[in-house]
Enzyme design. Structure first.
Site, short mmCIF file in Angstrom:
data_model
loop_
_atom_site.label_atom_id
_atom_site.label_comp_id
_atom_site.label_asym_id
_atom_site.label_seq_id
_atom_site.Cartn_x
_atom_site.Cartn_y
_atom_site.Cartn_z
N ARG A 80 18.41 20.56 -12.49
CA ARG A 80 17.98 19.77 -11.34
C ARG A 80 16.80 20.40 -10.60
O ARG A 80 16.06 19.72 -9.90
CB ARG A 80 19.16 19.53 -10.40
CG ARG A 80 18.84 18.48 -9.38
CD ARG A 80 19.97 18.01 -8.46
NE ARG A 80 21.29 18.46 -8.71
CZ ARG A 80 21.83 19.57 -8.18
NH1 ARG A 80 21.12 20.33 -7.37
NH2 ARG A 80 23.08 19.89 -8.45
N TYR A 134 4.18 -0.40 3.25
CA TYR A 134 4.84 -0.97 2.06
C TYR A 134 6.22 -1.48 2.47
O TYR A 134 6.98 -0.79 3.14
CB TYR A 134 4.95 0.16 1.04
CG TYR A 134 5.55 -0.19 -0.29
CD1 TYR A 134 4.97 -1.15 -1.11
CD2 TYR A 134 6.66 0.50 -0.76
CE1 TYR A 134 5.51 -1.44 -2.35
CE2 TYR A 134 7.20 0.22 -2.00
CZ TYR A 134 6.62 -0.75 -2.79
OH TYR A 134 7.15 -1.02 -4.02
N ASP A 206 1.60 7.71 3.24
CA ASP A 206 1.69 7.10 1.91
C ASP A 206 0.25 6.92 1.40
O ASP A 206 -0.49 6.08 1.89
CB ASP A 206 2.42 5.75 2.02
CG ASP A 206 2.64 5.10 0.65
OD1 ASP A 206 1.87 5.40 -0.29
OD2 ASP A 206 3.55 4.26 0.54
N LYS A 231 1.99 4.26 -9.85
CA LYS A 231 0.79 3.43 -9.81
C LYS A 231 -0.35 4.13 -10.57
O LYS A 231 -0.31 4.22 -11.77
CB LYS A 231 0.45 3.11 -8.35
CG LYS A 231 1.65 2.57 -7.55
CD LYS A 231 2.10 1.20 -7.99
CE LYS A 231 3.42 0.74 -7.41
NZ LYS A 231 3.49 0.73 -5.96
#
Ligand code: PLP
Length: 417
Positions: A80, A134, A206, A231
Site C-alpha cells: 500500500r 468540477y 484542481d 485526463k
C-alpha cells in the site's frame, strides 16, 4: 542505493529496494524534465521502471524489519505504500512543480480532491469552493463533508481579493479550480492565495485543465496541487488516477491522511500514467493549437453565441490567463444562440470524429452538452442556448472543423423544423 543486491555469504535473500532521493532538476526546461523525471534509481538500468506488483514485502531479518518500521517511507515496506513503479511516477510529478515536497497518488481525480480536503479540514471548519468547481467536488463537499460537520460555501470565480469578505473565523481551506469546469473562468490565484496564506488558510487547487506544463499552483501560492491524471497525463482514455503534490508545509499531513484513508494505486496503472507523461509536452502543444483553430472558427459561426476559451480575448479572465498561464490545452466550450438540450442530438449524434462521453484529455476528440443543474449557486449561468464542451484530440483540426460545420448545419435545420 536502489539496486537489488544479493546478500553476501551465499544468502539467497534479496535486500529491500530503498527509495532514492530524487536529484534536483538543475534548471532544465520542462520538456527535458519530462524525459528524465522519476527515472533515477527506480529502474535498475531499464529505461522505464518495471511493474512491481506487490502486497507483501519480505524483510531479511528482524533488524531489517525494525529498520523499516522506524522509517517506513525509506524503502519497500508494504504494497500500500508503493513500490519503485509508483515512486517513479510520484517523483516525476514532484519534479514538474518547483517548490514541491512530494506527491501522492490516488485511484481517481475525485479521490485525490477528497483526500487533499480531508488532510486540511476538521469538524466545525468552513470550506470556500469556487462556484465553477468540477461537479463531483461539490457533491463531496455538500454530500459528505457536511456529514462530518464541515460547511462549504461557494464563491464567484472572478472574486480575486474580494474573497477576504467571505472568509469566516472558522474558514480553514479554499478549493480553487481555474479555468473553471464547463465555463472556463480564470481566477486570480495569487490574490486568493496571498490572503489565505496571511490567515493560515490552506489552498487546494484542481489543476487538471492546465497541468503543471501550463500553470504551476505551488509557484502561485497554493499549498496542495491536484491533478486528475485520468485526463491529459494519462492521455489515452485507458486509465483512472489522481495526484496531489504538496508544498513542504502540507506534505506531512497529506501523507498521513493518504495512509489513514488507505489510498493506493496499482503499479500497472502507474506505469501507464508514466508512459503518458513522457509525451505530455508534445500532445499538449497539438491539443492547444488544434483547439484554438477550432475555437476561432466557432467564433465566426452565426449559430454560435460565444466561445468559452480563456485564450480568446472575449473570455472572462483572459488578462489573468495571459499573466499567469504559459499556454492553453484542448478543452473548451461554446454557447449556441438558440435551441435547448433536447435539440443537441441534431448537432452531436452524427459527428464522425467526436465521441459523446465523459472525461477528456485523451487523443480522441469528445463533445458533450453541459448540464449546470445543481452545480452553480453563487453565479447561475445565463446562456441563450445550450453549451457544448469540446475536448479536442490529436486529429487534423480541418477534419474536426468540417465535422462541426456539418453538425451545425443539422442543428440549424432542426431549429427551423
Ligand atoms: C475529471 C476531473 C476530475 C476527476 O477525475 P477522475 O479521475 O475522473 O475522478 C477532477 N477535476 C476535474 C477538473 C476533472 O475534469
Amino acid at each position: 542505493m536502489g539496486r537489488l543486491a544479493h546478500q553476501p555469504g551465499g544468502d539467497r535473500r534479496l535486500s529491500r529496494a530503498r527509495r532514492p532521493t530524487p536529484p534536483h532538476d538543475g534548471g532544465d526546461a520542462i520538456a527535458t524534465r519530462l524525459v528524465h523525471a522519476g527515472r533515477d534509481g527506480h529502474a535498475h538500468g531499464v529505461v522505464n521502471p518495471p511493474v512491481w506488483r506487490a502486497s507483501t514485502i519480505l524483510f531479511t531479518s528482524i533488524a531489517d524489519l525494525d529498520a523499516a518500521l522506524a522509517s517506513p517511507d525509506a524503502g519497500l515496506f508494504y504494497g500500500r505504500r508503493g513500490t519503485p513503479t509508483q515512486w517513479a511516477l510520484e517523483d516525476a510529478l514532484t519534479a514538474l512543480e518547483p517548490g514541491a515536497a512530494g506527491t501522492k497518488l490516488y485511484p481517481s481525480g475525485v479521490a485525490a480532491i477528497a483526500t487533499a480536503l480531508l488532510s486540511v479540514l476538521s469538524a466545525g471548519d468552513h470550506l470556500l469552493v469556487c462556484d465553477s468547481a468540477y461537479d463531483p467536488t461539490r457533491l463531496f463537499a455538500d454530500g459528505l463533508l457536511d456529514r462530518l460537520g464541515i460547511t462549504a460555501s461557494y464563491y464567484p470565480p472572478g472574486i480575486g481579493a474580494g474573497i477576504a469578505e467571505l472568509i469566516r473565523p472558522e474558514t480553514r481551506a479554499i478549493l480553487i479550480e481555474s479555468p473553471g469546469s464547463l465555463t472556463f473562468e480564470v481566477e486570480d490565484v495569487p490574490a486568493i492565495t496571498a490572503i489565505a496564506r496571511a490567515r493560515g488558510i490552506a489552498t487546494v487547487m484542481d489543476n487538471t485543465w492546465a497541468t503543471p506544463l501550463r500553470f504551476q499552483p505551488l509557484a502561485h501560492g497554493c499549498d496542495l496541487s491536484v491533478q486528475a491524471l485520468t485526463k491529459y497525463v494519462g492521455g489515452h482514455s485507458d486509465v483512472m488516477m489522481g495526484s496531489v503534490t504538496a508544498a513542504p508545509s502540507h506534505w506531512a499531513r497529506l501523507k498521513t491522511a493518504t495512509y489513514r484513508l488507505g489510498q493506493t494505486v496499482s503499479p500497472d496503472d502507474a506505469a501507464l500514467v508514466l508512459r503518458g507523461l513522457r509525451t505530455l509536452a508534445l500532445r499538449l502543444d497539438r491539443h492547444e493549437a488544434s483547439a484554438l483553430a477550432v475555437a476561432r472558427w466557432l467564433e465566426t459561426q452565426p449559430l454560435v453565441d460565444r466561445v468559452l476559451h480563456p485564450a480568446l480575448p472575449a473570455c472572462p479572465g483572459h488578462a489573468l490567463f495571459r499573466r499567469d498561464f504559459s499556454g492553453a490545452t484542448g478543452l473548451f466550450a461554446f454557447v449556441l444562440k438558440a435551441g435547448d438540450r433536447a435539440l443537441t442530438g441534431a448537432l452531436l449524434d452524427d459527428l464522425r470524429h467526436f465521441g459523446i462521453g465523459f472525461s477528456w484529455g485523451g487523443y480522441e476528440s469528445l463533445a458533450i452538452p453541459c448540464d449546470f443543474r445543481g452545480c452553480r449557486t453563487a453565479v447561475p449561468p445565463a446562456f441563450p442556448g445550450p453549451v457544448i464542451r469540446l475536448s479536442i484530440g490529436l486529429e487534423d483540426p480541418d477534419d474536426l472543423i468540417a465535422d462541426l460545420a456539418a453538425g451545425l448545419a443539422r442543428y440549424q435545420a432542426a431549429l427551423g423544423a
